[in-house]
Motif scaffolding. Structure first.
Motif, mmCIF file in Angstrom:
data_model
loop_
_atom_site.group_PDB
_atom_site.id
_atom_site.type_symbol
_atom_site.label_atom_id
_atom_site.label_comp_id
_atom_site.label_asym_id
_atom_site.label_seq_id
_atom_site.Cartn_x
_atom_site.Cartn_y
_atom_site.Cartn_z
ATOM 1 N N ARG A 1 1.135 -18.029 74.817
ATOM 2 C CA ARG A 1 2.344 -17.885 75.534
ATOM 3 C C ARG A 1 1.912 -19.331 76.096
ATOM 4 O O ARG A 1 2.974 -19.906 76.996
ATOM 5 N N THR A 2 0.537 -19.839 76.572
ATOM 6 C CA THR A 2 0.474 -21.066 77.287
ATOM 7 C C THR A 2 0.717 -22.043 76.447
ATOM 8 O O THR A 2 -0.173 -22.429 74.957
ATOM 9 N N GLN B 1 6.016 -25.146 86.479
ATOM 10 C CA GLN B 1 4.458 -24.452 85.644
ATOM 11 C C GLN B 1 3.879 -25.021 84.800
ATOM 12 O O GLN B 1 3.108 -24.884 84.030
ATOM 13 N N TYR C 1 7.783 -22.261 81.345
ATOM 14 C CA TYR C 1 8.516 -23.786 80.687
ATOM 15 C C TYR C 1 8.817 -24.643 81.610
ATOM 16 O O TYR C 1 9.394 -25.703 81.064
ATOM 17 N N GLU D 1 3.084 -22.957 81.087
ATOM 18 C CA GLU D 1 2.862 -21.158 81.307
ATOM 19 C C GLU D 1 5.181 -21.146 81.632
ATOM 20 O O GLU D 1 5.459 -21.744 82.196
ATOM 21 N N THR E 1 -1.658 -27.583 81.037
ATOM 22 C CA THR E 1 -1.256 -26.768 80.415
ATOM 23 C C THR E 1 -0.290 -26.474 81.010
ATOM 24 O O THR E 1 0.990 -26.685 82.394
#
Length: 167
Positions: free
Chosen positions: A125-126, A143, A139, A136, A134
């Protein structure tokens, strides 16, 4: 130190999601739903929902509290409404399918613009950008996470522009 400040966080927790009337110094009175109580300062965070208006938040400093009276218990609708005040809007707006679609679209856009991107985490998912940043779900720029502030700022700017193009 007043009686309210002497209470423990477990005592304060019993007031969360309840409609209360707070009597403060100089006979000031405040009414609202308790979102939380700060465990350090004993400050009460109250939410109110005036008719046809968005909710508002007020703070009653712990040292000023003289008395707290519970007026009404919160039902499940009230608890959800209070939880939405503090939750980012995006976090509840997308189904798992929509999040997957957003992730894949962003990943494709990053690859198209020659930005190295991969997936990480158990469920993938990341998104990992160049191994130093990154993103998360859901998006968005908020995040993004990176120890390198310059890269963080630049990718957030790119992401903001990308999201504006999508609208």
């Amino acid at each position: 130190m007043n009686d309210w400040q002497r209470k423990s966080p477990l005592d304060w927790e019993t007031y969360v999601n309840k409609l209360v009337k707070v009597v403060a110094v100089e006979k000031h009175e405040y009414e609202g739903w308790v979102l939380t109580v700060d465990p350090v300062s004993a400050t009460i965070v109250l939410a109110t929902f005036p008719e046809n208006e968005t909710g508002s938040i007020s703070f009653v400093m712990g040292h000023a509290v003289r008395e707290v009276e519970v007026l009404q218990e919160g039902d499940s609708d009230t608890k959800q409404r209070l939880a939405r005040i503090l939750a980012p809007e995006e976090s509840q707006a997308y189904s798992p399918e929509e999040l997957e679609k957003r992730k894949n679209a962003l990943k494709t856009w990053l690859e198209t613009n020659h930005i190295p991107v991969g997936e990480q985490g158990e469920l993938g998912r990341t998104l990992s950008v160049a191994g130093v940043l990154t993103i998360e779900p859901p998006y968005g720029p908020e995040q993004c996470s990176s120890a390198n502030e310059i890269i963080l700022s630049r990718v957030q700017g790119l992401l903001q522009g990308y999201l504006q193009q999508q609208q």
